[in-house]
Design an enzyme around this catalytic site. Structure first.
Site, PDB file in Angstrom:
ATOM      1  N   CYS A   7       5.084  10.769   1.520  1.00 33.88           N
ATOM      2  CA  CYS A   7       3.913  10.227   0.818  1.00 33.88           C
ATOM      3  C   CYS A   7       4.101  10.421  -0.685  1.00 33.88           C
ATOM      4  O   CYS A   7       4.317  11.542  -1.143  1.00 33.88           O
ATOM      5  CB  CYS A   7       2.625  10.898   1.268  1.00 33.88           C
ATOM      6  SG  CYS A   7       1.232  10.242   0.309  1.00 33.88           S
ATOM      7  N   LYS A  29      -2.848   5.922  11.253  1.00 37.64           N
ATOM      8  CA  LYS A  29      -2.757   6.393   9.860  1.00 37.64           C
ATOM      9  C   LYS A  29      -2.240   7.838   9.830  1.00 37.64           C
ATOM     10  O   LYS A  29      -2.596   8.641  10.697  1.00 37.64           O
ATOM     11  CB  LYS A  29      -4.159   6.316   9.227  1.00 37.64           C
ATOM     12  CG  LYS A  29      -4.315   7.026   7.880  1.00 37.64           C
ATOM     13  CD  LYS A  29      -3.598   6.331   6.735  1.00 37.64           C
ATOM     14  CE  LYS A  29      -3.736   7.096   5.413  1.00 37.64           C
ATOM     15  NZ  LYS A  29      -2.815   6.590   4.375  1.00 37.64           N
TER      16      LYS A  29
HETATM   17  O1  RRO Z   1      -2.264   7.649   1.829  1.00 42.62           O
HETATM   18  C1  RRO Z   1      -1.411   7.359   0.973  1.00 42.62           C
HETATM   19  O2  RRO Z   1      -1.646   7.377  -0.254  1.00 42.62           O
HETATM   20  C2  RRO Z   1      -0.037   6.981   1.336  1.00 42.62           C
HETATM   21  C3  RRO Z   1       0.730   7.637   2.270  1.00 42.62           C
HETATM   22 BR1  RRO Z   1       0.097   9.029   3.313  1.00 42.62          BR
HETATM   23  C4  RRO Z   1       2.080   7.254   2.458  1.00 42.62           C
HETATM   24  O3  RRO Z   1       2.839   7.807   3.259  1.00 42.62           O
HETATM   25  N1  RRO Z   1       2.554   6.252   1.695  1.00 42.62           N
HETATM   26  C5  RRO Z   1       1.819   5.620   0.789  1.00 42.62           C
HETATM   27  O4  RRO Z   1       2.308   4.714   0.113  1.00 42.62           O
HETATM   28  N2  RRO Z   1       0.504   5.979   0.620  1.00 42.62           N
END
Ligand code: RRO
Length: 309
Positions: free
Chosen positions: A125, A42
């Site tokens: 993100c 993650k």
């Molecule tokens: O954690 C998120 O909300 C998230 C991340 Br880091 C990302 O790179 N892409 C996404 O759709 N959600």
């Protein structure tokens, strides 16, 4: 079917995408023991984060919408996990998100000294409040690339957002070529989307007034187009991992034709569970066998045009 990303051997073409069921130790251990070709972790930040308020993930008929908000245990924990995961003998990939270029530098430096094989730098993100994905801003992207590309020998990749404009794709590709970037992962979820529940008269997720990242089958044509475009722009220099709506071996085969060196599976992993890697792999191998192909390199990027290019 073996493949290679930046000199690292993968036993198959299919691995997990960052975000889905790869935050906690138990989840990573399950991926390590599965048919996923690598262990992608993650996206992590300097400090641990709880992420956004729930409900923040909603399954949809053809995918999902989410605004997770980067829930993770903090990078120190993923450094430790990487050394414990080493025993499984598969490539380990860190994914990092900073809230400034200095934070990106700290994170990349730390993983350069770790047991991971590849570092995916997430510049896309969509779910950070009041921030658009960094890779939609050329200046900010350049500032980060300056800081992270000379910190060690482990190959660095960029997780890119979906692009909808070929000029912009060309500019990003030029920037990537100028720095030591070994691979890209294309695409992240499509940000700023909205799904409404007409019964309840509300959005289906709570954070950011219901706006979130769209994932799964809905986004496959956009992912394929981005993979194809970046393959054309970068093919001799940069490896491409395809992400976005890969549910079947046929989907994986389409990404292979478009030019992907490997594909990452997220939403289907969330819906189907850990067996998805073996199934998609088997389906892909069946297609390759039926067509008489015996390696990834024979097909990679070999999309045939209906028109003269
Ligand atoms: O954690 C998120 O909300 C998230 C991340 Br880091 C990302 O790179 N892409 C996404 O759709 N959600």
């Amino acid at each position: 079917m073996k493949t290679k990303i930046a000199g690292i051997e993968f036993d198959s073409y299919i691995l997990n995408a960052s975000g889905v069921l790869c935050s906690a130790w138990k989840e990573l251990e399950e991926i390590a023991k599965s048919d996923s070709a690598a262990i992608m972790m993650k996206s992590c930040t300097l400090e641990p984060r709880k992420g956004n308020e729930e409900p923040r993930y909603a399954r949809l008929p053809l995918g999902a919408i989410q605004s997770m908000g980067l829930p993770n245990l903090g990078y120190q924990e993923y450094l430790r996990f990487a050394s414990q995961l080493k025993q499984y003998g598969k490539p380990i990939i860190a994914s990092v998100v900073g809230f400034s270029s200095d934070e990106y530098e700290t994170l990349v430096k730390a993983f350069q000294k770790s047991e991971v094989n590849l570092i995916e730098v997430n510049l896309s993100c969509p779910n950070i409040t009041n921030e658009s994905p960094i890779a939609y801003n050329l200046e900010r992207t350049k500032e980060i690339l300056e800081k992270i590309t000379n910190l060690g020998e482990k190959p660095i990749g960029l997780k890119l957002p979906p692009y909808f404009d070929s000029d912009y794709q060309s500019q990003i590709a030029e920037l990537i070529k100028r720095y030591k970037i070994s691979f890209i992962s294309s695409i992240n979820s499509i940000g700023e989307t909205l799904i409404i529940d007409p019964e309840k008269e509300t959005p289906v997720i709570k954070p950011k007034k219901g706006f979130g990242g769209l994932c799964g089958e809905y986004i496959k044509p956009i992912a394929l187009a981005n993979v194809r475009r970046f393959y054309e722009l970068l093919k001799d220099d940069v490896f491409v991992m395809g992400v976005g709506g890969i549910k079947t071996g046929r989907d994986a085969f389409e990404f292979l034709l478009a030019g992907a060196d490997a594909v990452q599976v997220g939403t289907t992993f969330e819906k189907e569970g850990i067996t998805c890697f073996q199934r998609i792999n088997k389906e892909l191998n069946e297609i390759l066998n039926e067509k008489g192909y015996s390696s990834i390199s024979e097909v990679k990027g070999k999309l045939k045009y209906l028109c003269t290019p």
